[in-house]
Motif scaffolding. Structure first.
Motif, PDB file in Angstrom:
ATOM      1  N   GLN A  24     -10.792  -4.334  11.631  1.00 39.51           N
ATOM      2  CA  GLN A  24      -9.628  -5.200  11.407  1.00 39.51           C
ATOM      3  C   GLN A  24      -9.841  -6.647  11.810  1.00 39.51           C
ATOM      4  O   GLN A  24      -9.347  -7.555  11.173  1.00 39.51           O
ATOM      5  N   ASP A  25     -10.568  -6.816  12.865  1.00 39.07           N
ATOM      6  CA  ASP A  25     -10.662  -8.189  13.356  1.00 39.07           C
ATOM      7  C   ASP A  25     -12.038  -8.804  13.144  1.00 39.07           C
ATOM      8  O   ASP A  25     -12.353  -9.855  13.679  1.00 39.07           O
TER       9      ASP A  25
ATOM     10  N   ARG B 199      -7.903 -15.176   4.450  1.00 43.82           N
ATOM     11  CA  ARG B 199      -7.479 -14.965   5.828  1.00 43.82           C
ATOM     12  C   ARG B 199      -6.347 -15.891   6.240  1.00 43.82           C
ATOM     13  O   ARG B 199      -5.488 -15.528   7.047  1.00 43.82           O
TER      14      ARG B 199
ATOM     15  N   PHE C  88      -1.928 -11.246   5.848  1.00 40.22           N
ATOM     16  CA  PHE C  88      -2.011  -9.799   6.087  1.00 40.22           C
ATOM     17  C   PHE C  88      -0.695  -9.171   5.680  1.00 40.22           C
ATOM     18  O   PHE C  88       0.297  -9.862   5.448  1.00 40.22           O
TER      19      PHE C  88
ATOM     20  N   ARG D 165      -5.362  -6.606   5.395  1.00 38.06           N
ATOM     21  CA  ARG D 165      -5.700  -8.014   5.294  1.00 38.06           C
ATOM     22  C   ARG D 165      -5.730  -8.481   3.850  1.00 38.06           C
ATOM     23  O   ARG D 165      -6.108  -7.733   2.951  1.00 38.06           O
ATOM     24  N   CYS D 166      -5.361  -9.732   3.646  1.00 35.59           N
ATOM     25  CA  CYS D 166      -5.581 -10.369   2.345  1.00 35.59           C
ATOM     26  C   CYS D 166      -6.996 -10.938   2.374  1.00 35.59           C
ATOM     27  O   CYS D 166      -7.514 -11.290   3.438  1.00 35.59           O
TER      28      CYS D 166
ATOM     29  N   ARG E  12      -2.635  -3.754  10.179  1.00 37.07           N
ATOM     30  CA  ARG E  12      -2.511  -4.910   9.300  1.00 37.07           C
ATOM     31  C   ARG E  12      -3.494  -4.763   8.156  1.00 37.07           C
ATOM     32  O   ARG E  12      -4.696  -4.625   8.368  1.00 37.07           O
TER      33      ARG E  12
END
Lengths: 371, 631
Positions: B555-556, B369, B354, B365-366, B363
């Motif tokens: 995000q998560d 992960r 991230f 993210r890439c 964040r």
């Protein structure tokens, strides 16, 4: 006095609706004749008929609305209407929409309209307004000023180019001057001057197609498939109609597509072919009645502004008839003017009916003079 | 107003003056109307006999003869649009004694349905009795021959052949070719009526619309003699029409087919450009449809089903599909970073999976992960590390990004000239203020670094930008028209491509080589995202995969392809040029909801590039004058 009597003689319709019964009847009759001829001229298209009826309804509504506006209000508006007309004429040259090789329309989103149409009313109003503030007959300086007022909108319309409309606008202005008592001496010298400058027009100012129209007037066979074709075919249509005509829907010239623009500018040829000389004379008589009624209204008007305006509007209507019939019968060069109230198309019809609205307003808003 | 006495006296005089003038005018009116009356009398009474004779002799009519529409070919002369004779059944009411019996008899040998009958009856009410009216528009050959054997039974009925547009390959290349249809009311107002006299069809989309002027030609005229009722007796003379020009497209039908086959059942688009002259070799958009449906007037049910199809076959994705470029934007940004000295090739960025900015609780993210670890430029490109490019974008800033990307053609119409080309969006501070009415945020710079956010491109734009990349900054306008053949049989005039223009100058020409080298690693490197297509590849390809998010994950949230509806899958993208050492073909592939650029889009580009190398001869195009000067 006679004015009191006049006011008392106003009919119910005149007093409350501000309509002139005689004029209204004649116009309605004319519109009826128009629809009958149009049906034949447009290959019996109910669609065209319907569209024309909608236009007629709009035109009569405009007439009715303008008839309610008193001449005093009209007079107050005059300079502003004229100014707005000029501005729009300039705008149309800058941002106008082109069609058929000329730039005439302003696109207002909802609809398009031709500012030149407004000038047909605004110019005579302006001149009548100006001259009614001067002692008449006008002096040379005032005449010159009037001529400038006429020349500006006329020139703006000529460059669109729209020869027919510019002719009408110019004529409507000159009629006001004439009716205001322009000295005969001045008129004759102006005519002489015009005649001597005609070659300038011919060689420097006229478009080729305009010259062609004048040349073909004298010899239609010069260009039998071009500009002469219209005149040849329309004179054949008229002449073959004879005294009694070929009968409604039976004109071969028109029904077999020989006659171009037969539902617009050349509709008079269809009428003549199908109804003959008898019909033609009746139609001309109807026009004559309308013009005469207009002039009568002008003479009965109570102030100079109303007189000049009413007289000019009536005479302008005559110009329509004369130029159109003259053109279709080969007396005048081809100039794109419709036969009023009969040709298919809405723009000029609305203006014409607006003019009659003004005439009716002038006639029905006459008041008692306080003695 | 000063002297009311004077005013009153004047106004009396004025009124009298006016009345005199009005009387004069009235007299003039009367006289002139009288003149008109006399003229009418002259025409209608004394001239009547003469004009009546002329009217009866008035039998020559002009009949327009429509021109043949130009053909459309691919670059090798394969016919993509042609004119075929079709047969229609014409009835002349005047010559038919018993219409009911005739119609009944005809229905026994020719399939005539209720719609045909209704239309015919409507026509009959509107037309004159001597006019021949179509009862059925397209007869099959069987019906034509069946009628031919029995025509003696049907006086007043005939079969007429006329040429109509036909697309022999059906849906093939339909989005490039377009189609013709009946001229509608709007078009009637626009076209030159004498040129279109007798023409019933006009180009509606694609090349058919783009080159309408050239394809159509000019109508001819026939003078015919008619009888007094207007029926044609015999032709007198004829001015032949000028047929339209034949058009040769830059499209190669074979490559186009490979592209269409590669897309298969997917929705998407493939655009192929010959980087040396700007020729568009393939312009595919799927799903496709059959343009022949539109020629004879599509019925409203079929049209509605095409229009409302969830896959939108009528939609030209190649020109009008606007997609985020995703990671395919990375090579361009890499060049920007080199040009502005943001990163050197050996500079490393650590990817923990991230990216975050100090003081901002977000964040980015890439896609990987777990994180990529330490990435230099080559690794970041081959593995498409997002974090590296977040950092790059943040340091580069939106203004320099916009300035550097614009000359590649992002954010403006590619100028192919085809109707409906869209410009996409190359975001900038100005763009955002104008279109969203607010300022630019840092976070938006960061996601622009991976081609997300407001960034939108069309497949044609992506192919064009890739071609500019392959050309080391030279911009050659894309073109669809290769040659013209005027008047249907003249010489084929091949058009010279427009000269290229050096749109991007780098401070070090080496950067182009660096970029190509890294893009080759995407395909040929052991960890490249498109390595699956490298097997048995006998040329070097420089490519870049990309995925464009259709929607944004929280995000998560975990990305789980199985749980997502197929239509929520990411769009798969892949841009490439080949051969890497001397580039000839730029390919852009966009597959809607394809999921993975490497697995889905890259193999399509490979198939298309293989076809290009097989079919397009390798003759070095002559450099144009302008380019010579540059060299």
């Amino acid at each position: 006095m006679s004015d009191v009597a006049t006011a008392n003689r106003l009919t119910f319709m005149q007093r409350h609706l501000h309509l002139d019964g005689q004029l209204l009847t004649a116009l309605a009759l004319l519109a009826g004749v128009g629809l009958i001829v149009l049906f034949s001229a447009s290959n019996q298209s109910f669609g065209d008929l319907q569209r024309q009826m909608i236009r007629l309804a709009v035109a009569f509504a405009v007439m009715l609305a303008l008839a309610q506006v008193g001449p005093e209000t009209l007079r107050r508006w005059t300079p502003w209407v004229f100014l707005a007309g000029l501005v729009m004429l300039i705008l149309v040259l800058l941002v106008g929409v082109s069609g058929k090789g000329a730039q005439r329309w302003l696109d207002l989103g909802l609809f398009r309209f031709q500012p030149a149409e407004i000038m047909k009313l605004a110019l005579p109003m302006m001149l009548a307004w100006y001259l009614s503030r001067q002692p008449l007959p006008p002096k040379l300086l005032q005449v010159l000023f009037c001529l400038v007022l006429v020349a500006i909108p006329t020139a703006l319309i000529v460059v669109q180019p729209d020869l027919g409309t510019s002719l009408l606008v110019c004529a409507s202005g000159l009629f006001v001057l004439f009716l205001a008592g322009l000295r005969w001496r001045l008129m004759l010298s102006a005519l002489a001057l015009l005649a001597s400058t005609a070659p300038v027009f011919w060689f420097f100012l006229m478009h080729d197609y305009q010259k062609a129209r004048i040349l073909t007037l004298f010899d239609p066979s010069r260009d039998p498939l071009g500009s002469g074709y219209h005149i040849i075919q329309s004179t054949i249509a008229i002449g073959s109609g004879g005294v009694f005509g070929k009968g409604w829907l039976n004109g071969t010239q028109s029904q077999l597509d020989f006659l171009p623009e037969r539902n617009t500018d050349f509709i008079f040829a269809v009428f003549s072919e199908e109804f003959g000389l008898v019909g033609v004379l009746q139609l001309l008589a109807l026009y004559l009645f309308i013009i005469a009624r207009g002039l009568y209204i002008a003479t009965q008007a109570q102030d100079t502004f109303c007189r000049l305006l009413a007289g000019s509007l009536a005479l302008t209507f005559f110009v329509y008839v004369f130029v159109n019939v003259g053109m279709v019968s080969g007396l005048l060069p081809v100039v794109g003017l419709p036969l009023p109230m009969i040709s298919y198309g809405g723009t000029s019809m609305v203006t014409i009916m607006a003019a009659f609205g003004i005439l009716m307003s002038i006639h029905t808003h006459r008041k008692l003079w306080a003695s | 107003m000063k002297n009311s006495d004077n005013q009153l006296r004047d106004s009396r005089e004025e009124k009298a003056l006016f009345t005199r003038r009005a009387v004069v005018a009235g007299g003039g009116v009367l006289a002139l109307l009288g003149l008109l009356g006399v003229r009418m009398g002259q025409l209608q009474v004394s001239g009547h006999q003469r004009y009546m004779t002329m009217s009866q002799a008035n039998r020559v009519k002009l009949v327009p003869v429509p021109p043949n529409r130009g053909l459309i070919h691919d670059r090798n002369g394969v016919v993509l649009a042609e004119n075929r004779p079709t047969f229609q059944l014409l009835l002349t009411p005047e010559q038919i004694d018993d219409m009911g019996a005739t119609l009944e008899g005809l229905r026994r040998i020719i399939a005539i349905d209720e719609t045909d009958l209704e239309r015919f009856q409507a026509l009959m009410r509107r037309s004159r009795r001597f006019q021949a009216l179509p009862l059925k528009l397209r007869l099959t050959e069987k019906e034509v021959s069946a009628f031919a054997t029995q025509r003696h039974r049907f006086p007043g009925v005939e079969v007429e052949a006329r040429l109509t547009r036909h697309y022999p390959h059906g849906p093939h290349a339909v989005h490039a070719i377009g189609y013709v249809g009946r001229i509608n009311e709007q078009e009637t107002r626009r076209i030159d009526s004498s040129r279109y006299a007798g023409t019933s069809h006009i180009g509606k989309t694609g090349v058919e619309l783009q080159f309408e002027e050239r394809l159509h030609g000019y109508a001819g005229l026939e003078r015919v003699e008619t009888n007094a009722l207007g029926r044609v007796i015999r032709p007198l003379e004829r001015v032949n029409p000028n047929p339209g020009e034949d058009v040769y497209l830059t499209i190669d039908s074979r490559i186009q087919r490979v592209a269409e086959a590669a897309l298969g059942e997917y929705r998407g688009s493939i655009v192929v450009i010959d980087v040396r002259n700007g020729d568009v070799l393939a312009l595919a958009s799927t799903p496709m449809y059959d343009p022949n449906l539109f020629v004879h007037g599509i019925d409203s049910r079929t049209y509605r089903s095409l229009e409302q199809d969830i896959d939108r076959p009528l939609y030209n994705r190649a020109l009008r599909g606007q997609y985020p470029p995703g990671s395919t934007i990375k090579p361009f940004l890499m060049l920007a970073a080199l040009q502005h000295g943001i990163f050197q090739p050996e500079d490393r960025v650590f990817c923990p999976g991230f990216y975050s900015l100090p003081g901002i609780n977000h964040r980015w993210r890439c896609w990987q992960r777990r994180g990529h670890g330490h990435m230099n430029m080559a690794d970041a490109m081959a593995q498409s590390c997002d974090v590296y490019f977040y950092d790059l974008a943040f340091k580069l800033g939106i203004d320099r990004m916009h300035e550097f990307l614009a000359p590649f053609g992002f954010g403006r119409r590619p100028g192919l000239g085809m109707p409906g080309e869209l410009a996409g969006i190359l975001p900038s501070r100005d763009w955002k203020r104008a279109h969203r009415g607010e300022g630019w945020f840092h976070g938006e710079t960061i996601i622009t670094g991976i081609g997300q956010g407001y960034f939108l491109t069309t497949p044609l734009q992506l192919a064009q930008a890739t071609a500019v990349l392959a050309n080391r900054g030279t911009y050659r306008p894309p073109r669809i028209l290769k040659a013209l053949r005027p008047l249907g049989n003249g010489e084929v005039n091949t058009l010279t491509p427009q000269p290229g223009e050096q749109a991007i100058r780098l401070s070090d020409e080496q950067y182009w080589d660096t970029c190509t080298e890294y893009l080759e690693k995407v395909v040929h490197g052991s960890r490249g995202t498109a390595r699956s297509i490298a097997a048995d590849l006998d040329y070097r390809m420089a490519g870049k995969t990309g995925t464009a998010q259709v929607f944004t994950l929280g995000q998560d949230e975990q990305y789980d392809a199985d749980e997502l509806e197929e239509r929520l899958l990411d769009h798969a993208l892949y841009n490439s040029f080949a051969p890497a050492e001397s580039p000839r073909f730029a390919v852009a592939v966009v597959v809607e909801n394809g999921g993975s650029g490497g697995r889905v889009a890259a193999p399509m580009a490979r198939a298309v590039t293989d076809a290009c190398l097989r079919y397009i001869p390798d003759e070095a195009p002559e450099p144009t004058e302008a380019e010579e000067q540059h060299v």
